[in-house]
Design a protein around this motif. Sequence first.
Motif, PDB file in Angstrom:
ATOM      1  N   HIS A 135       0.887  -1.076  -0.072  1.00 46.48           N
ATOM      2  CA  HIS A 135       0.056  -0.037   0.052  1.00 46.48           C
ATOM      3  C   HIS A 135       0.821   1.382   0.084  1.00 46.48           C
ATOM      4  O   HIS A 135       0.558   2.420  -0.149  1.00 46.48           O
ATOM      5  CB  HIS A 135      -0.953  -0.113   1.107  1.00 46.48           C
ATOM      6  N   LEU A 136       2.214   1.164   0.143  1.00 50.96           N
ATOM      7  CA  LEU A 136       3.209   2.389   0.165  1.00 50.96           C
ATOM      8  C   LEU A 136       3.493   2.461  -1.196  1.00 50.96           C
ATOM      9  O   LEU A 136       4.623   1.754  -1.684  1.00 50.96           O
ATOM     10  CB  LEU A 136       4.418   1.924   1.057  1.00 50.96           C
ATOM     11  N   ASP A 137       2.960   3.274  -1.907  1.00 45.58           N
ATOM     12  CA  ASP A 137       3.133   3.485  -3.504  1.00 45.58           C
ATOM     13  C   ASP A 137       3.992   4.754  -3.598  1.00 45.58           C
ATOM     14  O   ASP A 137       3.554   6.003  -3.254  1.00 45.58           O
ATOM     15  CB  ASP A 137       1.611   3.820  -4.118  1.00 45.58           C
ATOM     16  N   TYR A 138       5.093   4.513  -3.894  1.00 40.06           N
ATOM     17  CA  TYR A 138       6.406   5.502  -3.826  1.00 40.06           C
ATOM     18  C   TYR A 138       6.703   5.876  -5.089  1.00 40.06           C
ATOM     19  O   TYR A 138       7.351   6.891  -5.282  1.00 40.06           O
ATOM     20  CB  TYR A 138       7.500   4.903  -3.179  1.00 40.06           C
ATOM     21  N   VAL A 139       5.929   5.695  -6.012  1.00 41.97           N
ATOM     22  CA  VAL A 139       6.066   6.131  -7.516  1.00 41.97           C
ATOM     23  C   VAL A 139       4.759   7.005  -7.987  1.00 41.97           C
ATOM     24  O   VAL A 139       3.834   6.851  -7.761  1.00 41.97           O
ATOM     25  CB  VAL A 139       6.156   5.098  -8.503  1.00 41.97           C
ATOM     26  N   LYS A 140       5.174   8.356  -8.103  1.00 39.22           N
ATOM     27  CA  LYS A 140       4.312   9.518  -8.500  1.00 39.22           C
ATOM     28  C   LYS A 140       4.119   9.480 -10.062  1.00 39.22           C
ATOM     29  O   LYS A 140       5.045   9.449 -10.921  1.00 39.22           O
ATOM     30  CB  LYS A 140       4.764  10.612  -8.218  1.00 39.22           C
ATOM     31  N   THR A 141       2.854   9.441 -10.368  1.00 36.42           N
ATOM     32  CA  THR A 141       2.518   9.280 -11.894  1.00 36.42           C
ATOM     33  C   THR A 141       2.533  10.758 -12.282  1.00 36.42           C
ATOM     34  O   THR A 141       1.901  11.633 -11.379  1.00 36.42           O
ATOM     35  CB  THR A 141       1.518   8.650 -12.318  1.00 36.42           C
ATOM     36  N   GLY A 142       2.367  10.998 -13.653  1.00 34.98           N
ATOM     37  CA  GLY A 142       2.249  12.251 -14.370  1.00 34.98           C
ATOM     38  C   GLY A 142       2.881  12.115 -15.682  1.00 34.98           C
ATOM     39  O   GLY A 142       2.804  11.123 -16.203  1.00 34.98           O
ATOM     40  N   LYS A 143       3.112  13.140 -16.234  1.00 38.03           N
ATOM     41  CA  LYS A 143       3.714  13.074 -17.517  1.00 38.03           C
ATOM     42  C   LYS A 143       4.978  12.077 -17.662  1.00 38.03           C
ATOM     43  O   LYS A 143       5.288  11.458 -18.560  1.00 38.03           O
ATOM     44  CB  LYS A 143       4.048  14.524 -17.961  1.00 38.03           C
ATOM     45  N   HIS A 144       5.770  12.124 -16.568  1.00 43.10           N
ATOM     46  CA  HIS A 144       6.861  11.329 -16.156  1.00 43.10           C
ATOM     47  C   HIS A 144       6.759  10.851 -14.681  1.00 43.10           C
ATOM     48  O   HIS A 144       6.276  11.502 -14.010  1.00 43.10           O
ATOM     49  CB  HIS A 144       8.163  12.166 -16.181  1.00 43.10           C
ATOM     50  N   LEU A 145       7.268   9.500 -14.757  1.00 44.32           N
ATOM     51  CA  LEU A 145       7.239   8.993 -13.401  1.00 44.32           C
ATOM     52  C   LEU A 145       8.355   9.397 -12.587  1.00 44.32           C
ATOM     53  O   LEU A 145       9.272  10.001 -13.010  1.00 44.32           O
ATOM     54  CB  LEU A 145       7.427   7.437 -13.382  1.00 44.32           C
ATOM     55  N   SER A 146       8.155   9.631 -11.374  1.00 49.71           N
ATOM     56  CA  SER A 146       9.063  10.040 -10.316  1.00 49.71           C
ATOM     57  C   SER A 146       8.914   9.338  -8.955  1.00 49.71           C
ATOM     58  O   SER A 146       7.887   9.044  -8.695  1.00 49.71           O
ATOM     59  CB  SER A 146       8.893  11.586 -10.243  1.00 49.71           C
TER      60      SER A 146
END
Length: 194
Positions: free
Chosen positions: A66-77
């Motif tokens: 449940h700890l989602d450490y990848v941020k989505t958007g135009k590019h992943l970070s």
Amino acid sequence: MKYLLLLCLAMFSLSACQNTANKTDQSTEEPTDSGDSQDDPDLVAITDVIHGFYQWYDDSMEKIQHLDYVKTGKHLSLDNKKVDAYFDQFLKSGFISKEYVDGEKAYLKALEVDWKKTEYEDGPIDGLDYDRFFCAQDWDIKAWTESFVGVEGLGTDQATATMSSKEGGGPNEQKIELKKENGKWLISKIICGE
């Protein structure tokens, strides 16, 4: 005199052959200790750490994922606070070394550099499309908690363990590096074949 000399030589040769045969029989009958005895305390401890870690991970998987450490958007970070929180759980488990965590964080940073080169499209995330602990997308937990473990480097503070199983129908091997810190074996690297 000639016959006496030949008789002595023959007896000497026969005696030497018998001694060689006895030595050969003794060396094949006596067990040899190659340092890989199943009773070796380090081997037992390493096996317990590996099997214990995978049982802990399997039992904790729902909570941890449940700890989602990848941020989505135009590019992943990466969300570095969540990355730290994610790996803190593994450090607290008592099975994983800081060296392992540092290696995984470096792996994630390298992925992040690659992610910035391409726009994100919904779907599996490059480099994270398999479980980094099981080195697979699917697995049989018994293969990871009950498999035979052989170890190279017993008697030192660093060892390489090889788990052998028949998971998936074939002979499989998984290599895991460990280090001894403060008298306790900890996983320092899980080799996924990258």
